[in-house]
Design a protein around this motif. Sequence first.
Motif, PDB file in Angstrom:
ATOM      1  N   TYR A   1      32.385  40.334  39.136  1.00 40.41           N
ATOM      2  CA  TYR A   1      32.911  40.014  37.542  1.00 40.41           C
ATOM      3  C   TYR A   1      33.707  38.714  37.536  1.00 40.41           C
ATOM      4  O   TYR A   1      32.982  37.504  37.119  1.00 40.41           O
ATOM      5  N   LYS A   2      34.391  39.002  38.934  1.00 34.84           N
ATOM      6  CA  LYS A   2      35.314  37.833  38.339  1.00 34.84           C
ATOM      7  C   LYS A   2      35.233  36.618  38.448  1.00 34.84           C
ATOM      8  O   LYS A   2      35.529  35.168  37.955  1.00 34.84           O
TER       9      LYS A   2
ATOM     10  N   LYS B   1      32.935  34.325  37.047  1.00 33.35           N
ATOM     11  CA  LYS B   1      34.104  33.823  35.626  1.00 33.35           C
ATOM     12  C   LYS B   1      34.450  32.596  35.639  1.00 33.35           C
ATOM     13  O   LYS B   1      34.489  31.663  35.194  1.00 33.35           O
TER      14      LYS B   1
ATOM     15  N   GLU C   1      35.406  42.496  41.179  1.00 30.28           N
ATOM     16  CA  GLU C   1      35.523  41.337  42.074  1.00 30.28           C
ATOM     17  C   GLU C   1      34.015  40.420  41.474  1.00 30.28           C
ATOM     18  O   GLU C   1      34.075  38.881  41.352  1.00 30.28           O
TER      19      GLU C   1
END
Length: 90
Positions: A9-10, A13, A7
């Motif tokens: 990392y998302k 990003k 989560e």
Amino acid sequence: MSQEKVERYKQEKAHRKENVEKERRKKKAGRILTWVVILAVCGGIGGAIGVTFYNDYQARLAARPDYARENMVVSDLTGILETEAETAAE
């Protein structure tokens, strides 16, 4: 990877463009601030040196003799003129 890491990392990003732009703005602001401080310090030092030279110049001008005609009055070297003190004593 744990679900939390995925989560995070998302999220990173998804917001990467904004974060990169923020970092660029911070670096640019830091550079600008650094240059402003450098210029202010150099200007202060230069101004202080300039004021010192100006004051020295003014002191030299004040120390020069004044050869104006009205300042070249010759005093009574021969004693011909009477002063007020001499006339009062008589």
